[in-house]
Motif scaffolding. Structure first.
Motif, PDB file in Angstrom:
ATOM      1  N   ILE A 189       1.300  -1.470  -0.202  1.00 24.84           N
ATOM      2  CA  ILE A 189       0.176   0.096  -0.002  1.00 24.84           C
ATOM      3  C   ILE A 189       0.594   1.360   0.107  1.00 24.84           C
ATOM      4  O   ILE A 189       1.813   1.427   1.057  1.00 24.84           O
ATOM      5  CB  ILE A 189      -0.946  -0.298   0.912  1.00 24.84           C
ATOM      6  CG1 ILE A 189      -1.779  -1.090   1.287  1.00 24.84           C
ATOM      7  CG2 ILE A 189      -1.676   1.180   0.782  1.00 24.84           C
ATOM      8  CD1 ILE A 189      -2.477  -1.876   2.218  1.00 24.84           C
ATOM      9  N   LEU A 190       1.149   1.900  -0.769  1.00 27.74           N
ATOM     10  CA  LEU A 190       1.624   2.979  -1.482  1.00 27.74           C
ATOM     11  C   LEU A 190       1.516   4.830  -1.565  1.00 27.74           C
ATOM     12  O   LEU A 190       0.937   4.004  -2.068  1.00 27.74           O
ATOM     13  CB  LEU A 190       2.542   2.864  -2.753  1.00 27.74           C
ATOM     14  CG  LEU A 190       3.893   3.037  -3.384  1.00 27.74           C
ATOM     15  CD1 LEU A 190       5.098   3.523  -2.482  1.00 27.74           C
ATOM     16  CD2 LEU A 190       4.240   2.550  -4.042  1.00 27.74           C
ATOM     17  N   ASP A 191       1.957   5.333  -0.910  1.00 25.70           N
ATOM     18  CA  ASP A 191       1.475   6.777  -0.884  1.00 25.70           C
ATOM     19  C   ASP A 191       2.490   7.058  -2.259  1.00 25.70           C
ATOM     20  O   ASP A 191       3.587   6.595  -2.984  1.00 25.70           O
ATOM     21  CB  ASP A 191       1.503   7.628   0.505  1.00 25.70           C
ATOM     22  CG  ASP A 191       1.388   9.299  -0.009  1.00 25.70           C
ATOM     23  OD1 ASP A 191       0.146   9.229  -0.512  1.00 25.70           O
ATOM     24  OD2 ASP A 191       2.078  10.094   0.680  1.00 25.70           O
ATOM     25  N   ILE A 192       1.922   8.277  -2.416  1.00 25.77           N
ATOM     26  CA  ILE A 192       1.627   8.349  -3.910  1.00 25.77           C
ATOM     27  C   ILE A 192       3.362   9.737  -3.814  1.00 25.77           C
ATOM     28  O   ILE A 192       4.664   9.955  -4.269  1.00 25.77           O
ATOM     29  CB  ILE A 192       0.838   9.345  -5.288  1.00 25.77           C
ATOM     30  CG1 ILE A 192       0.099   7.987  -5.169  1.00 25.77           C
ATOM     31  CG2 ILE A 192       1.837  10.190  -6.008  1.00 25.77           C
ATOM     32  CD1 ILE A 192       0.868   6.952  -6.195  1.00 25.77           C
ATOM     33  N   ASP A 193       2.993  11.167  -2.606  1.00 25.79           N
ATOM     34  CA  ASP A 193       3.889  11.986  -2.303  1.00 25.79           C
ATOM     35  C   ASP A 193       4.452  12.019  -1.505  1.00 25.79           C
ATOM     36  O   ASP A 193       4.443  12.428  -0.363  1.00 25.79           O
ATOM     37  CB  ASP A 193       2.020  13.193  -2.221  1.00 25.79           C
ATOM     38  CG  ASP A 193       3.271  14.845  -1.989  1.00 25.79           C
ATOM     39  OD1 ASP A 193       3.943  14.920  -2.774  1.00 25.79           O
ATOM     40  OD2 ASP A 193       3.034  15.774  -1.415  1.00 25.79           O
ATOM     41  N   MET A 194       5.213  11.467  -1.354  1.00 27.90           N
ATOM     42  CA  MET A 194       6.780  11.431  -0.847  1.00 27.90           C
ATOM     43  C   MET A 194       7.799  12.758  -1.023  1.00 27.90           C
ATOM     44  O   MET A 194       7.748  12.059  -2.175  1.00 27.90           O
ATOM     45  CB  MET A 194       7.093  10.142  -0.097  1.00 27.90           C
ATOM     46  CG  MET A 194       5.866   8.862  -0.695  1.00 27.90           C
ATOM     47  SD  MET A 194       6.139   7.605   0.397  1.00 27.90           S
ATOM     48  CE  MET A 194       6.555   6.821  -0.970  1.00 27.90           C
ATOM     49  N   PRO A 195       9.045  12.330  -0.067  1.00 27.66           N
ATOM     50  CA  PRO A 195      10.041  12.820  -0.522  1.00 27.66           C
ATOM     51  C   PRO A 195      10.770  11.658  -0.878  1.00 27.66           C
ATOM     52  O   PRO A 195      10.607  10.975  -0.870  1.00 27.66           O
ATOM     53  CB  PRO A 195      10.619  13.453   0.974  1.00 27.66           C
ATOM     54  CG  PRO A 195       9.540  13.120   2.400  1.00 27.66           C
ATOM     55  CD  PRO A 195       8.577  12.616   1.259  1.00 27.66           C
ATOM     56  N   ARG A 196      12.050  12.271  -0.997  1.00 24.09           N
ATOM     57  CA  ARG A 196      13.151  11.340  -1.403  1.00 24.09           C
ATOM     58  C   ARG A 196      12.779  10.553  -3.074  1.00 24.09           C
ATOM     59  O   ARG A 196      13.797  10.501  -4.038  1.00 24.09           O
ATOM     60  CB  ARG A 196      13.828  10.367  -0.861  1.00 24.09           C
ATOM     61  CG  ARG A 196      14.229  11.042   0.281  1.00 24.09           C
ATOM     62  CD  ARG A 196      14.649  10.411   1.855  1.00 24.09           C
ATOM     63  NE  ARG A 196      14.901   9.107   1.275  1.00 24.09           N
ATOM     64  CZ  ARG A 196      16.037   8.432   1.727  1.00 24.09           C
ATOM     65  NH1 ARG A 196      17.029   8.490   3.510  1.00 24.09           N
ATOM     66  NH2 ARG A 196      16.231   7.190   1.544  1.00 24.09           N
TER      67      ARG A 196
END
Length: 161
Positions: A56-63
């Motif tokens: 389950i993966l968020d889209i808006d993330m740093p790096r």
């Protein structure tokens, strides 16, 4: 090379640590074995260590954003067998298109109903690999994406590539 674990291992990836940890706890309560990563790079490293059944993966993330992380996860030796769900606040047509191109199997907008998420995980466990492609939205203006009703919401459905 590690093999994909039984269909109860889920990797939760979100840079909002409280959200990721809360979802992991909810998954654990429902009988899943969860792991948590707080960015795309950490997700890839954890997936290499102990391959999950679903992510389950968020889209808006740093790096590394979720689109890039999904593409890289698909390149792993077991990547084609992963069930990857986008769980994000991004729900524009371009986000759906980019998610499809990156290799996501399903797309849920935040806040998603936990029952919708569990339905996706359970449906995938029963039906096996293949794109389900569900997103919870308020309208159905999604251009080329076919729309169906899932748990009372009109949702675009990704068909297999």
């Amino acid at each position: 090379m590690a093999e994909v674990q039984p269909p109860n291992r889920v990797l939760v990836v979100d840079d909002h640590e409280d959200s990721a940890d809360s979802l992991a706890q909810l998954l654990d309560l429902r009988g899943y074995e969860s792991a948590v990563a707080y960015d795309g790079l950490q997700a890839i490293a954890l997936a290499r260590e102990v391959p999950p059944h679903a992510i389950i993966l968020d889209i808006d993330m740093p790096r590394m954003n979720g689109f890039e992380a999904c593409s890289r996860l698909r390149e792993l030796p077991f990547g084609k067998d992963l069930f990857i769900i986008a769980l994000t606040g991004w729900v524009r047509q371009t986000d759906l298109t980019e998610a499809w191109r990156a290799g996501f199997d399903a797309f849920l907008s935040k806040p998603a109903l936990s029952e919708t998420l569990f339905d996706l995980l359970e449906r995938h466990s029963i039906e096996g690999p293949g794109r389900v492609g569900v997103v919870r939205v308020r309208d159905s203006g999604f251009g080329d994406f076919p729309v169906t009703t899932h748990l009372g919401f009109d949702v675009p459905m990704f068909a297999g590539h």
